[in-house]
Design a protein around this motif. Structure first.
Motif, short mmCIF file in Angstrom:
data_model
loop_
_atom_site.label_atom_id
_atom_site.label_comp_id
_atom_site.label_asym_id
_atom_site.label_seq_id
_atom_site.Cartn_x
_atom_site.Cartn_y
_atom_site.Cartn_z
N LYS A 78 0.84 -1.19 0.00
CA LYS A 78 0.00 0.00 0.00
C LYS A 78 0.89 1.24 0.00
CE LYS A 78 -3.65 -2.37 2.56
NZ LYS A 78 -4.38 -2.47 3.85
N ARG A 79 0.29 2.37 -0.37
CA ARG A 79 1.07 3.60 -0.54
C ARG A 79 1.83 3.97 0.73
NH1 ARG A 79 -1.90 8.63 -3.23
NH2 ARG A 79 -2.00 7.09 -4.90
N LYS A 80 1.18 3.84 1.90
CA LYS A 80 1.85 4.20 3.15
C LYS A 80 3.03 3.26 3.43
CE LYS A 80 -1.75 6.57 5.81
NZ LYS A 80 -2.54 6.57 7.07
N GLU A 81 2.87 1.98 3.07
CA GLU A 81 3.96 1.03 3.28
C GLU A 81 5.14 1.34 2.35
OE1 GLU A 81 1.79 -3.11 4.50
OE2 GLU A 81 1.40 -2.40 2.46
N ALA A 83 5.89 4.33 1.21
CA ALA A 83 6.50 5.54 1.73
C ALA A 83 7.41 5.23 2.92
CB ALA A 83 5.42 6.55 2.14
N ALA A 84 6.98 4.31 3.77
CA ALA A 84 7.79 3.94 4.93
C ALA A 84 9.08 3.27 4.49
CB ALA A 84 6.99 3.00 5.84
N ARG A 86 10.59 3.70 1.72
CA ARG A 86 11.38 4.65 0.95
C ARG A 86 12.24 5.54 1.85
NH1 ARG A 86 7.35 7.24 -2.59
NH2 ARG A 86 7.53 5.49 -4.02
N ARG A 87 11.98 5.52 3.14
CA ARG A 87 12.75 6.37 4.04
C ARG A 87 14.24 6.04 4.04
NH1 ARG A 87 8.86 6.02 9.42
NH2 ARG A 87 6.95 6.76 8.44
N VAL A 115 7.44 13.43 8.32
CA VAL A 115 7.43 12.02 7.96
C VAL A 115 7.86 11.13 9.12
CG1 VAL A 115 8.36 10.26 6.39
CG2 VAL A 115 7.83 12.55 5.52
N LYS A 116 8.92 11.55 9.79
CA LYS A 116 9.45 10.73 10.89
C LYS A 116 8.94 11.17 12.26
CE LYS A 116 13.71 8.59 9.31
NZ LYS A 116 15.15 8.43 9.58
#
Length: 250
Positions: A78-81, A83-84, A86-87, A115-116
């Motif tokens: 999922k998009r949130k996963e 993004a996580a 990609r950190r 983000v963090k």
């Protein structure tokens, strides 16, 4: 740090990546050379899942990019996963993509805070340190429009480093700069390489590839034509396509 296995990517009927296999070790600096349209930037964007691959797989630090594997099958995250995940990967683009309404300091602080969840006080201190690291300790209050292209790109590098990435991707970071500003950005990148940062760099800067990189990869037509040490690829290329390209750019 990075493993790509038979990566393919098409845009409509145009196949841009035609089965890319690549391994990048932790601490290694790898440059990608090749003509425009060869697939270099697309591959870089696939590593960060900014482009979704059609087949094959990419992993960063042992984790699949954009997918998870369960019971022998792959499922898109999922998009949130995404993004996580990609950190851990910092990316610097041709264009600086700074927020024009934020100062240099605020641009660097933005991602750690939002983000963090880092406190503003902690993020501010870290941002000052990062601006000093890229030689801009005297520009925290400057807005992007008040900075030269080289300075903006150094802010962009500081912004990427603010997320404490384990891998840095550079997509032709000096191509939009006036020639006299290229050196100041390359100096920052050389410093990162000396500190042991794992880096993949799409560039036309042959000198940087020769001096700094552990390995050079030459791409053309969506495939890796040749790869090896800078001495092997730049001074003693084996493939006629590599020889032709280098004859024109050196």
């Amino acid at each position: 740090m990075v493993q790509a296995i038979n990566v393919r990517k098409s845009f409509g009927d145009l196949e841009v990546l035609k089965g890319i296999d690549l391994t990048v070790r932790k601490g290694e600096v790898v440059s990608f050379l090749g003509p425009s349209g060869s697939g270099k930037s697309t591959f870089l964007r696939c590593i960060n899942h900014l482009e979704r691959i059609d087949s094959g797989e990419i992993s960063v630090n042992g984790r699949l990019v954009g997918y998870r594997r369960s019971h022998g099958k792959k499922y898109e995250l999922k998009r949130k996963e995404v993004a996580a995940a990609r950190r851990d990967v910092g990316m610097v683009f041709q264009r600086f993509n700074l927020f024009p309404h934020l100062t240099a300091l605020e641009n660097v602080m933005e991602a750690p805070v939002f983000v963090k969840g880092v406190s503003k006080a902690e993020a501010r201190g870290a941002a000052h340190d990062l601006l000093a690291r890229v030689g801009l300790q005297d520009k925290p209050a400057a807005y992007p429009a008040q900075l030269s292209g080289g300075q903006q790109q150094r802010v962009a590098i500081a912004r990427a480093l603010a997320m404490k990435p384990e891998l840095m991707l550079f997509d032709e970071p000096t191509s939009a700069l006036d020639p006299e500003l290229v050196g100041e950005v390359l100096d920052v990148m050389k410093g990162l390489a000396a500190e042991g940062m794992t880096m993949i760099v799409v560039t036309h800067e042959i000198g940087f590839a020769r001096e700094v990189c552990d390995r050079v990869v030459f791409m053309d037509g969506g495939v890796i034509v040749e790869e090896g040490s800078p001495t092997q690829v730049l001074l003693h290329p084996q493939h006629h396509r590599t020889q032709s390209f280098l004859a024109k750019v050196l």
